[in-house]
Design an enzyme around this catalytic site. Structure first.
Site, PDB file in Angstrom:
ATOM      1  CE1 TYR A   1     -32.604 -46.971  11.390  1.00 16.34           C
ATOM      2  CE2 TYR A   1     -32.928 -44.641  11.800  1.00 16.34           C
ATOM      3  CZ  TYR A   1     -33.442 -45.909  11.672  1.00 16.34           C
ATOM      4  OH  TYR A   1     -34.785 -46.112  11.810  1.00 16.34           O
TER       5      TYR A   1
ATOM      6  CD  GLU B   1     -50.434 -26.096   8.678  1.00 17.54           C
ATOM      7  OE1 GLU B   1     -51.064 -25.035   8.531  1.00 17.54           O
ATOM      8  OE2 GLU B   1     -50.963 -27.166   9.016  1.00 17.54           O
TER       9      GLU B   1
END
Ligand code: ZN
Ligand code: ZN
Length: 446
Positions: A335, A411
């Protein structure tokens, strides 16, 4: 006089559009708050059913169905399992892309949650669990939330939104191109042509409510190093009769240390050259004929990358030559560096600061990990940031890092993610709204 009038009209149009867009934010925030529990439920379902790179069939199916229901134009099976959704706003304007990666990892989950992954598979000839141990489940759920929020304000959007759900960010072992690179090759940034792209990564060691970013080089380019050394085999008792690749390899390992300490300008950017394995030899009294070393290289820009590659070859070849051995150096390109477009970053940071609070939007040090969002940024201006996913009050030193069995995401940070991406879209659209309001003017996306 005419000119002044025209200018005033243009200014009024531009201001009007900017105002109309910023007026969207309370609506967007309300919509994002309202779907928080849905986003969390999506994430838990995805977490319980993780899929490895290029096998995200179930995930892609859920995403595609969701986007279709919301009225997006949907393309499936891009770069194997990728999904793209296009939403044309009610007003003309730029094309803005948002990206979420979808793949899990060969990690066996140890976190005791009701939605713990029980999925197992065979990977590299080993039995293993599969887990969303990098948080890509959060990315998919957040972007599904954004899809819903933006669809609800579709008629007021001054431009087009392209949502990119990407497979295989963590890589695949089947050869060929994959993930973001392959999506770009398959034309994901064309038709309609994308003007700018935004993406986020949840972070298990950044507190909920906090955003981290870096202008310019943010994450490293990752390349793989293989050096094959050939000497001359001999009895361990008579080293003078041969050429010892083990001693030569030792010199090369030490020589490679000087690249970072003596060649790289570390005041600009760091670099890493790591030899991760040396395989050679079979018995205590045999000097082997050959050996192989493998390692990883991390750099933060094209010039630095070229320098490090060149020095690895020079050092390896010349040390081998001085010993009478032969080095065969291969560098596999991975990458590229994740580089945030400085101008785009500058323009968009006020959006995140206004949303999260100035003291909650922090500049982060470079990360020597890699991220294939860089392939989009190689083509168009892109901005990638980190979203807090660590429970408030915890220390980053006590919580599990990414890619580990105890990796855990709080969350309560998701809604900030949904709002961040949505605000970036509407603000980018407001900043890049067409300058001429005449209906006769032909508009082409830049
Ligand atoms: Zn990862
Ligand atoms: Zn990741």
């Amino acid at each position: 006089m005419k000119k002044t009038l025209l200018f005033s009209a243009l200014l009024a149009t531009a201001l009007g559009q900017a105002h109309a867009q910023s007026g969207l934010k309370p609506v967007i925030n309300q919509a994002a708050d309202a779907i928080e529990s849905k986003v969390i439920a999506w994430r838990r379902d995805l977490h319980e059913h993780p899929e490895l790179g290029n096998q995200e069939f179930r995930t892609a199916g859920i995403v595609a169905e969701h986007l279709k229901k919301l009225g997006y134009e949907v393309q499936e099976k891009i770069a194997v399992t990728g999904v793209v959704g296009v939403l044309k706003g009610g007003k003309p304007g730029p094309v803005v892309a948002l990206r979420a990666d979808m793949d899990g990892l060969p990690v066996t989950e140890r976190v005791d949650v009701p939605f713990k992954s029980k999925v197992t598979t065979e990977f590299n000839n080993q039995k293993t669990g599969v887990m969303h141990a990098c948080g890509h489940d959060s990315h998919v759920a957040i972007l599904m939330g954004v899809a819903e929020v933006l669809a609800s304000v579709k008629k007021d959007l001054a431009g087009t939104v392209k949502l990119i759900f990407q497979p295989a960010e963590e890589g695949v072992y089947t050869g060929g191109t994959f993930g973001a690179n392959r999506m770009v090759e398959e034309g994901v940034l064309e038709n309609p042509k994308v003007d700018a792209i935004f993406g986020l990564h949840i972070n298990s060691q950044t507190e909920v409510g906090t955003i981290r970013y870096r202008p310019g080089a943010t994450m490293a380019a990752v390349d793989q190093l293989t050096i094959k050394l050939k000497g001359k085999q001999t009895h361990g008792a008579n080293p003078w009769s041969g050429v010892d690749p083990i001693v030569t390899a030792s010199q090369i390992v030490m020589g490679l240390q000087t690249i970072v300490s003596r060649n790289v300008n570390i005041t600009e950017n760091p670099a890493v050259v790591t030899v991760g394995a040396i395989h050679g030899g079979i018995r205590y009294n045999i000097i082997p004929e050959s050996l192989e070393m493998i390692g990883t290289i991390r750099t933060f820009g094209d010039e630095q990358q070229a320098l490090v590659h060149r020095r690895i070859k020079e050092i390896s070849n010349h040390i081998a030559e001085s010993a009478g051995a032969k080095a065969d150096v291969e560098i596999g390109i991975g990458y590229p560096a994740t580089v945030n477009d400085p101008a785009l970053t500058d323009k968009m940071i006020p959006t995140l600061e206004a949303l999260a609070g100035k003291d909650k939007v922090l500049i982060t040090p470079v990360a020597t990990g890699a991220e294939d969002f860089s392939y989009f940024q190689k083509k168009i201006p892109g901005f990638f940031f980190f979203l807090g996913g660590m429970a408030k009050g915890k220390s980053p030193y006590d919580v599990a890092p990414h890619h580990t069995p105890d990796f855990y995401i709080d969350e309560s940070g998701f809604t900030l993610g949904v709002k961040s991406l949505s605000h970036l879209v509407v603000d980018y659209m407001a900043m890049n709204a067409p300058q001429v309001s005449s209906p006769k003017t032909k508009k082409t996306a830049k």
